[in-house]
Design an enzyme around this catalytic site. Structure first.
Site, PDB file in Angstrom:
ATOM      1  N   TYR A  53      -4.719   2.214  15.676  1.00 42.44           N
ATOM      2  CA  TYR A  53      -3.326   2.087  16.451  1.00 42.44           C
ATOM      3  C   TYR A  53      -3.516   2.027  18.077  1.00 42.44           C
ATOM      4  O   TYR A  53      -2.889   1.270  18.481  1.00 42.44           O
ATOM      5  CB  TYR A  53      -2.766   3.599  16.330  1.00 42.44           C
ATOM      6  CG  TYR A  53      -2.017   3.613  14.870  1.00 42.44           C
ATOM      7  CD1 TYR A  53      -0.731   3.051  14.578  1.00 42.44           C
ATOM      8  CD2 TYR A  53      -2.675   4.129  13.669  1.00 42.44           C
ATOM      9  CE1 TYR A  53       0.034   3.046  13.224  1.00 42.44           C
ATOM     10  CE2 TYR A  53      -2.098   4.312  12.494  1.00 42.44           C
ATOM     11  CZ  TYR A  53      -0.932   3.439  12.408  1.00 42.44           C
ATOM     12  OH  TYR A  53      -0.406   3.634  10.898  1.00 42.44           O
ATOM     13  N   ASN A  78      -7.777   2.240   9.649  1.00 50.39           N
ATOM     14  CA  ASN A  78      -6.440   2.519  10.358  1.00 50.39           C
ATOM     15  C   ASN A  78      -6.693   2.529  11.752  1.00 50.39           C
ATOM     16  O   ASN A  78      -7.599   3.103  12.186  1.00 50.39           O
ATOM     17  CB  ASN A  78      -5.767   3.798   9.858  1.00 50.39           C
ATOM     18  CG  ASN A  78      -5.328   3.634   8.410  1.00 50.39           C
ATOM     19  OD1 ASN A  78      -5.617   2.552   7.653  1.00 50.39           O
ATOM     20  ND2 ASN A  78      -4.924   4.730   8.005  1.00 50.39           N
ATOM     21  N   GLU A 126      -3.683   0.162   7.962  1.00 44.61           N
ATOM     22  CA  GLU A 126      -2.611   0.593   8.914  1.00 44.61           C
ATOM     23  C   GLU A 126      -2.773   0.139  10.107  1.00 44.61           C
ATOM     24  O   GLU A 126      -3.916   0.082  10.802  1.00 44.61           O
ATOM     25  CB  GLU A 126      -2.592   1.978   8.872  1.00 44.61           C
ATOM     26  CG  GLU A 126      -2.254   2.875   7.774  1.00 44.61           C
ATOM     27  CD  GLU A 126      -1.936   4.123   7.897  1.00 44.61           C
ATOM     28  OE1 GLU A 126      -1.588   4.764   8.891  1.00 44.61           O
ATOM     29  OE2 GLU A 126      -1.971   4.984   6.881  1.00 44.61           O
ATOM     30  N   HIS A 171      -2.767  11.247   0.372  1.00 48.43           N
ATOM     31  CA  HIS A 171      -2.203  11.073   1.867  1.00 48.43           C
ATOM     32  C   HIS A 171      -1.727  12.285   2.140  1.00 48.43           C
ATOM     33  O   HIS A 171      -0.499  12.322   2.537  1.00 48.43           O
ATOM     34  CB  HIS A 171      -1.474   9.933   1.846  1.00 48.43           C
ATOM     35  CG  HIS A 171      -1.239   9.160   3.006  1.00 48.43           C
ATOM     36  ND1 HIS A 171      -1.305   7.835   3.412  1.00 48.43           N
ATOM     37  CD2 HIS A 171      -0.874   9.710   4.307  1.00 48.43           C
ATOM     38  CE1 HIS A 171      -1.139   7.484   4.818  1.00 48.43           C
ATOM     39  NE2 HIS A 171      -0.860   8.824   5.304  1.00 48.43           N
ATOM     40  N   ARG A 176       0.820  -1.237  -0.154  1.00 44.72           N
ATOM     41  CA  ARG A 176      -0.202  -0.005  -0.025  1.00 44.72           C
ATOM     42  C   ARG A 176       0.805   1.189   0.028  1.00 44.72           C
ATOM     43  O   ARG A 176       1.694   1.236   1.090  1.00 44.72           O
ATOM     44  CB  ARG A 176      -1.063  -0.019   1.205  1.00 44.72           C
ATOM     45  CG  ARG A 176      -1.873   1.280   1.530  1.00 44.72           C
ATOM     46  CD  ARG A 176      -2.724   1.056   2.453  1.00 44.72           C
ATOM     47  NE  ARG A 176      -3.538   2.422   2.591  1.00 44.72           N
ATOM     48  CZ  ARG A 176      -3.541   3.431   3.306  1.00 44.72           C
ATOM     49  NH1 ARG A 176      -2.552   3.125   4.462  1.00 44.72           N
ATOM     50  NH2 ARG A 176      -3.939   4.670   3.458  1.00 44.72           N
ATOM     51  N   GLU A 229      -7.649   8.745   5.706  1.00 46.44           N
ATOM     52  CA  GLU A 229      -7.956   9.488   7.088  1.00 46.44           C
ATOM     53  C   GLU A 229      -8.291  10.879   6.888  1.00 46.44           C
ATOM     54  O   GLU A 229      -8.035  11.887   7.455  1.00 46.44           O
ATOM     55  CB  GLU A 229      -6.890   9.511   8.165  1.00 46.44           C
ATOM     56  CG  GLU A 229      -6.016   7.987   8.260  1.00 46.44           C
ATOM     57  CD  GLU A 229      -5.153   8.175   9.374  1.00 46.44           C
ATOM     58  OE1 GLU A 229      -4.699   9.044   9.818  1.00 46.44           O
ATOM     59  OE2 GLU A 229      -4.866   6.812   9.946  1.00 46.44           O
TER      60      GLU A 229
HETATM   61  C1  FCB Z   1      -1.647   7.400  10.604  1.00 51.80           C
HETATM   62  C2  FCB Z   1      -1.054   8.060   9.192  1.00 51.80           C
HETATM   63  C3  FCB Z   1       0.162   7.450   8.804  1.00 51.80           C
HETATM   64  C4  FCB Z   1       1.312   7.142   9.708  1.00 51.80           C
HETATM   65  C5  FCB Z   1       0.542   6.735  10.859  1.00 51.80           C
HETATM   66  C6  FCB Z   1       1.312   6.519  12.157  1.00 51.80           C
HETATM   67  O1  FCB Z   1      -2.390   8.336  10.895  1.00 51.80           O
HETATM   68  O2  FCB Z   1      -1.976   7.636   8.004  1.00 51.80           O
HETATM   69  O3  FCB Z   1       0.691   8.362   7.743  1.00 51.80           O
HETATM   70  O4  FCB Z   1       1.780   8.625   9.980  1.00 51.80           O
HETATM   71  O5  FCB Z   1      -0.625   7.409  11.346  1.00 51.80           O
END
Ligand code: FCB
Length: 446
Positions: free
Chosen positions: A303, A301, A355, A129, A85, A175
């Site tokens: 985290y 995405n 992500e 992006h 990607r 995002e």
């Molecule tokens: C996301 C982004 C990516 C990267 C990660 C850590 O929000 O899409 O570009 O910076 O965080």
């Protein structure tokens, strides 16, 4: 149980045709900021604002990927991934954001896509992006003007017309919440605007541009699946007070429902429109239908979870939880919870985890990088994805963020997310132990 058995067991929890990948984005890795006619982006300009980037750096060189394409493609192939990607830099294709294609710019992506296919790796492209051509910002305030959505559809059509026969998947945006809120409400990302009314107008125009781009791409002969990538997470109240619960509900509306409802329910959530009052965006008749056109996939995405408090103070991660170098709480079970909730609340197309990954401080010692914490982060989140699949959620793929250490936006180069280490002065790449583990997982005999 030895490690090999664990790997085989983990792998068996995913369908045979599951799409295993790694992810990057153009501005974060390419460098070559002025090469071959590329125009400046809003991130090139934002990096020059004193204090905007924690280490004072910029994307001029980054990982120099633009000039190291062939060896980076070999590196991706070496990992054993099925998919890569990446994002396309709009100002490389149209230096001022409109008009004719810059042939030298698109040639780079032709080499990238052909190089992936030659190595049996599926190209997953993202059109936006965050690196908007600076000229569109200068001319009419970028995304605050509807005109940018129209220019975006032209750009999408150009790319789909040229590459759509070889790209497997096209995400319009990465995002939109970040573009709107971090870029235009909090002002910590380019273009650095702090105005809630503008931020919601931007959020709307980005979604409109997604709808226009879907139509524009579908008017070409492109065979690619088309979708969008959202940053989503569960939102938990910081305490069990009524006030925090109400606050968390609003935060969930701003982060998750604003985008998911617009895309899959045909309208913005009424509680958030009411909350915004006169800051709610102006829309044209037909916009809701335009935004809610069917998509082939949604990229998620993820985290960390979001903890929401009515007290206006910086929030610590919930008591004692492990955090990454970003200060982000490690909570794999929240990913499973998020996926189950999306599946319950919406009529969804297939999902991809586009992500997921973690920043830690890494050192190269004797040619090796032992990043056990990152390996564990990835493994535990894959277990969460497998749990969600087992409970019926249609997740088709997983992309580690990131292939390699890179320019982490306002943090500069100080935060490392790669499963490949980059030594910036020499541009030497070293596969970290997390990368070796991922490679072992992907190349295990079925
Ligand atoms: C996301 C982004 C990516 C990267 C990660 C850590 O929000 O899409 O570009 O910076 O965080």
């Amino acid at each position: 149980m030895n490690r090999q058995t664990n790997l085989a067991e983990l792998r068996r929890r995913f369908p045979l045709d599951f799409v295993w990948g790694v992810a990057t984005s153009a501005f974060q890795i390419e460098g070559a900021a002025r090469a071959d006619g590329k125009g400046p982006s809003i991130w090139d300009e934002f990096c020059r604002v004193p204090g905007a980037i924690a280490d004072g750096s910029n994307g001029d060189v980054a990982c120099d990927h633009y000039h190291r394409l062939e060896s980076d493609l070999d590196l991706i192939a070496h990992l054993g991934v099925r998919a890569y990607r990446f994002s396309i830099s709009w100002p490389r294709i149209q230096p001022a954001g409109s008009g004719a294609v810059n042939e030298a710019g698109i040639a780079f992506y032709e080499r990238l896509v052909d190089g992936l296919l030659a190595r049996n790796i599926q190209p997953y492209a993202t059109l936006y992006h965050w690196d908007l051509p600076a000229e569109l910002q200068r001319r009419h305030g970028g995304w605050r003007a509807r005109e940018t959505a129209e220019r975006f559809a032209d750009y999408a059509q150009l790319v789909a017309g040229r590459l759509g026969d070889r790209i497997v998947s096209i995400a319009t945006h990465n995002e939109p919440w970040v573009t709107a809120v971090l870029g235009h409400e909090r002002g910590v990302f380019a273009p650095g605007v702090r105005d809630r009314r503008v931020a919601y107008q931007v959020a709307h125009h980005v979604l409109v541009s997604h709808g226009l781009a879907l139509q524009a791409i579908r008017a070409t002969s492109s065979k690619a699946e088309i979708g969008i990538v959202l940053n989503l997470s569960p939102v938990y109240p910081a305490t069990d007070s009524e006030l925090d619960a109400a606050h968390a509900r609003l935060e969930d509306g701003r982060l998750v429902r604003w985008y998911m409802d617009a895309l899959f329910k045909g309208g913005y959530p009424p509680d958030i429109l009411e909350h915004l009052g006169t800051d709610a965006p102006a829309a044209l008749p037909g916009d809701a239908e335009l935004i809610a056109q069917p998509v082939d996939f949604v990229g998620v995405n993820y985290y960390n979870p979001t903890v929401s408090s009515s007290a206006n103070a910086a929030l610590p991660a919930s008591s004692g939880a492990a955090v990454t170098d970003m200060g982000w709480e490690v909570a794999p079970q929240s990913l499973a919870e998020l996926l189950l909730r999306l599946d319950r609340d919406y009529e969804l197309p297939p999902l991809f985890i586009t992500e997921n990954g973690a920043a830690y401080q890494d050192d190269v010692v004797g040619g090796r990088v032992d990043d056990e914490q990152r390996r564990q982060y990835i493994e535990s989140h894959l277990v969460a994805v497998a749990d969600a699949i087992a409970r019926g959620v249609d997740v088709r793929g997983y992309f580690v963020w990131s292939l390699m250490d890179n320019f982490e936006w306002a943090e500069g180069y100080r935060k490392r997310f790669g499963i490949v280490h980059v030594d910036y002065p020499t541009q030497r790449r070293t596969l970290k132990s997390s990368g070796l583990w991922y490679q072992a997982l992907l190349t295990i005999p079925a």
